[in-house]
Design a protein around this motif. Structure first.
Motif, PDB file in Angstrom:
ATOM      1  N   TRP A  19      72.125 -85.293 -23.915  1.00 48.35           N
ATOM      2  CA  TRP A  19      71.925 -85.596 -25.334  1.00 48.35           C
ATOM      3  C   TRP A  19      70.478 -85.985 -25.640  1.00 48.35           C
ATOM      4  O   TRP A  19      70.044 -85.910 -26.787  1.00 48.35           O
ATOM      5  CB  TRP A  19      72.879 -86.714 -25.757  1.00 48.35           C
ATOM      6  CG  TRP A  19      72.801 -87.933 -24.895  1.00 48.35           C
ATOM      7  CD1 TRP A  19      71.946 -88.988 -25.030  1.00 48.35           C
ATOM      8  CD2 TRP A  19      73.606 -88.221 -23.730  1.00 48.35           C
ATOM      9  NE1 TRP A  19      72.163 -89.918 -24.032  1.00 48.35           N
ATOM     10  CE2 TRP A  19      73.172 -89.482 -23.230  1.00 48.35           C
ATOM     11  CE3 TRP A  19      74.642 -87.553 -23.088  1.00 48.35           C
ATOM     12  CZ2 TRP A  19      73.757 -90.062 -22.107  1.00 48.35           C
ATOM     13  CZ3 TRP A  19      75.212 -88.138 -21.969  1.00 48.35           C
ATOM     14  CH2 TRP A  19      74.777 -89.369 -21.489  1.00 48.35           C
ATOM     15  N   LEU A  22      68.473 -83.314 -27.404  1.00 48.48           N
ATOM     16  CA  LEU A  22      68.652 -83.122 -28.835  1.00 48.48           C
ATOM     17  C   LEU A  22      67.854 -84.118 -29.656  1.00 48.48           C
ATOM     18  O   LEU A  22      67.702 -83.950 -30.864  1.00 48.48           O
ATOM     19  CB  LEU A  22      70.142 -83.244 -29.191  1.00 48.48           C
ATOM     20  CG  LEU A  22      71.057 -82.211 -28.528  1.00 48.48           C
ATOM     21  CD1 LEU A  22      72.507 -82.507 -28.863  1.00 48.48           C
ATOM     22  CD2 LEU A  22      70.679 -80.806 -28.963  1.00 48.48           C
ATOM     23  N   ARG A  23      67.336 -85.161 -29.009  1.00 49.12           N
ATOM     24  CA  ARG A  23      66.537 -86.158 -29.720  1.00 49.12           C
ATOM     25  C   ARG A  23      65.052 -85.988 -29.471  1.00 49.12           C
ATOM     26  O   ARG A  23      64.234 -86.422 -30.272  1.00 49.12           O
ATOM     27  CB  ARG A  23      66.955 -87.570 -29.309  1.00 49.12           C
ATOM     28  CG  ARG A  23      68.382 -87.911 -29.701  1.00 49.12           C
ATOM     29  CD  ARG A  23      68.662 -89.385 -29.521  1.00 49.12           C
ATOM     30  NE  ARG A  23      68.564 -89.799 -28.123  1.00 49.12           N
ATOM     31  CZ  ARG A  23      68.698 -91.050 -27.720  1.00 49.12           C
ATOM     32  NH1 ARG A  23      68.916 -92.009 -28.606  1.00 49.12           N
ATOM     33  NH2 ARG A  23      68.612 -91.347 -26.437  1.00 49.12           N
ATOM     34  N   ALA A  37      63.832 -81.465 -33.670  1.00 51.10           N
ATOM     35  CA  ALA A  37      64.918 -81.326 -32.696  1.00 51.10           C
ATOM     36  C   ALA A  37      65.298 -79.855 -32.631  1.00 51.10           C
ATOM     37  O   ALA A  37      66.339 -79.436 -33.142  1.00 51.10           O
ATOM     38  CB  ALA A  37      66.112 -82.183 -33.090  1.00 51.10           C
ATOM     39  N   LEU A  39      66.505 -77.803 -30.442  1.00 50.91           N
ATOM     40  CA  LEU A  39      67.661 -77.295 -29.723  1.00 50.91           C
ATOM     41  C   LEU A  39      68.965 -77.408 -30.506  1.00 50.91           C
ATOM     42  O   LEU A  39      69.987 -76.860 -30.084  1.00 50.91           O
ATOM     43  CB  LEU A  39      67.811 -78.012 -28.382  1.00 50.91           C
ATOM     44  CG  LEU A  39      66.688 -77.775 -27.372  1.00 50.91           C
ATOM     45  CD1 LEU A  39      67.020 -78.431 -26.044  1.00 50.91           C
ATOM     46  CD2 LEU A  39      66.436 -76.290 -27.172  1.00 50.91           C
ATOM     47  N   TRP A  40      68.933 -78.103 -31.642  1.00 47.66           N
ATOM     48  CA  TRP A  40      70.138 -78.163 -32.463  1.00 47.66           C
ATOM     49  C   TRP A  40      70.532 -76.779 -32.974  1.00 47.66           C
ATOM     50  O   TRP A  40      71.717 -76.466 -33.084  1.00 47.66           O
ATOM     51  CB  TRP A  40      69.936 -79.107 -33.655  1.00 47.66           C
ATOM     52  CG  TRP A  40      70.232 -80.541 -33.351  1.00 47.66           C
ATOM     53  CD1 TRP A  40      69.340 -81.559 -33.204  1.00 47.66           C
ATOM     54  CD2 TRP A  40      71.519 -81.123 -33.149  1.00 47.66           C
ATOM     55  NE1 TRP A  40      69.986 -82.741 -32.926  1.00 47.66           N
ATOM     56  CE2 TRP A  40      71.325 -82.500 -32.885  1.00 47.66           C
ATOM     57  CE3 TRP A  40      72.821 -80.617 -33.154  1.00 47.66           C
ATOM     58  CZ2 TRP A  40      72.393 -83.364 -32.637  1.00 47.66           C
ATOM     59  CZ3 TRP A  40      73.885 -81.480 -32.906  1.00 47.66           C
ATOM     60  CH2 TRP A  40      73.661 -82.840 -32.653  1.00 47.66           C
ATOM     61  N   LEU A  43      72.236 -74.723 -30.221  1.00 46.01           N
ATOM     62  CA  LEU A  43      73.494 -75.391 -29.887  1.00 46.01           C
ATOM     63  C   LEU A  43      74.563 -75.091 -30.926  1.00 46.01           C
ATOM     64  O   LEU A  43      75.698 -74.706 -30.592  1.00 46.01           O
ATOM     65  CB  LEU A  43      73.283 -76.894 -29.769  1.00 46.01           C
ATOM     66  CG  LEU A  43      74.557 -77.736 -29.565  1.00 46.01           C
ATOM     67  CD1 LEU A  43      75.259 -77.336 -28.270  1.00 46.01           C
ATOM     68  CD2 LEU A  43      74.233 -79.223 -29.564  1.00 46.01           C
ATOM     69  N   LEU A  78      69.520 -73.782 -23.950  1.00 47.61           N
ATOM     70  CA  LEU A  78      69.833 -75.216 -23.981  1.00 47.61           C
ATOM     71  C   LEU A  78      69.434 -75.958 -22.715  1.00 47.61           C
ATOM     72  O   LEU A  78      69.335 -77.182 -22.732  1.00 47.61           O
ATOM     73  CB  LEU A  78      71.338 -75.419 -24.221  1.00 47.61           C
ATOM     74  CG  LEU A  78      71.916 -74.834 -25.509  1.00 47.61           C
ATOM     75  CD1 LEU A  78      73.406 -75.125 -25.586  1.00 47.61           C
ATOM     76  CD2 LEU A  78      71.198 -75.377 -26.733  1.00 47.61           C
ATOM     77  N   LEU A  82      72.656 -79.432 -20.819  1.00 50.94           N
ATOM     78  CA  LEU A  82      73.266 -79.354 -22.144  1.00 50.94           C
ATOM     79  C   LEU A  82      74.202 -78.157 -22.260  1.00 50.94           C
ATOM     80  O   LEU A  82      75.165 -78.188 -23.035  1.00 50.94           O
ATOM     81  CB  LEU A  82      72.178 -79.277 -23.213  1.00 50.94           C
ATOM     82  CG  LEU A  82      72.624 -79.351 -24.686  1.00 50.94           C
ATOM     83  CD1 LEU A  82      73.421 -80.630 -24.941  1.00 50.94           C
ATOM     84  CD2 LEU A  82      71.408 -79.288 -25.609  1.00 50.94           C
TER      85      LEU A  82
END
Length: 218
Positions: A19, A22-23, A37, A39-40, A43, A78, A82
């Motif tokens: 996680w 994602l931050r 961010a 990779l959101w 994802l 990802l 992830l």
């Protein structure tokens, strides 16, 4: 066996705290293309599109239920830590989407079309960087294309060796079927890797401008 593989991979992936990707702006390696961010996006695309592709053979009566994977592309976008929980969610959503997809079949899809090829693709990438270094062509062709073919074909052979046969495919033809499916996945994965490297490198957690373009050491 399938449950043990899934739990082992999931525990190992969660131990790496995926996680955080994602931050963090910088994903796995140092790069900055402006998204807070990035990779959101891949994802969410994975969770929206891939479950339908996994469930498609059971949503329609097809004589040959050839299964799309997409796991190697998910791993490249990802990163492995992830990708593993994301693929577990994909299997769960596919199970909920298709009333004819049994829980044991969803588990098999998650492991042998998701986690195992993604893990093999990650290991192949490590070997490729050690053998051939960090070059753009090596990343796109070696990891995106060749790595997908080898990882999916190897996962298919391992699955068949454990007794998981493709529906509607004779046992003596299963190797050919796995080989052809791996090539289909590889063409799309290699093509999208090339597009992302050129236009959206921030969507590739396994890519780094510093490594592949400027030759800096990690």
């Amino acid at each position: 066996m399938d449950i043990a593989l899934l739990l082992t991979a999931l525990v190992a992936a969660l131990a790496l705290r995926p996680w955080q990707l994602l931050r963090n702006r910088k994903a796995l390696v140092t790069q900055d293309h402006g998204d807070s961010a990035p990779l959101w996006t891949p994802l969410l695309a994975t969770l929206v599109v891939l479950p339908w592709l996994w469930a498609l053979p059971t949503l329609h009566h097809m004589p040959l239920q050839l299964q799309w994977s997409g796991a190697c592309l998910v791993m490249l976008t990802l990163g492995w830590p992830l990708a593993v929980p994301a693929l577990c969610l994909v299997g769960t959503i596919a199970y909920l989407l298709s009333p004819s997809l049994e829980a044991i079949e969803a588990l098999r899809l998650t492991v042998w079309h998701g986690i195992v090829p993604a893990t093999l693709a990650m290991l192949w990438g490590v070997l490729l960087r050690r053998w051939l270094g960090t070059k753009v062509f090596v990343y796109i062709f070696g990891r995106g294309f060749v790595g997908t073919v080898l990882s999916l074909f190897a996962a298919g052979l391992l699955s068949a060796a454990l007794g998981h046969q493709l529906p509607g495919v004779q046992e003596d033809l299963s190797q050919i079927a796995h080989w052809l499916m791996a090539w289909g996945d590889a063409v799309v994965t290699g093509m999208l890797c090339a597009v992302f490297v050129a236009y959206k490198p921030e969507w590739l957690a396994t890519w780094s401008d510093d490594l592949y373009l400027h030759g800096k050491k990690p």
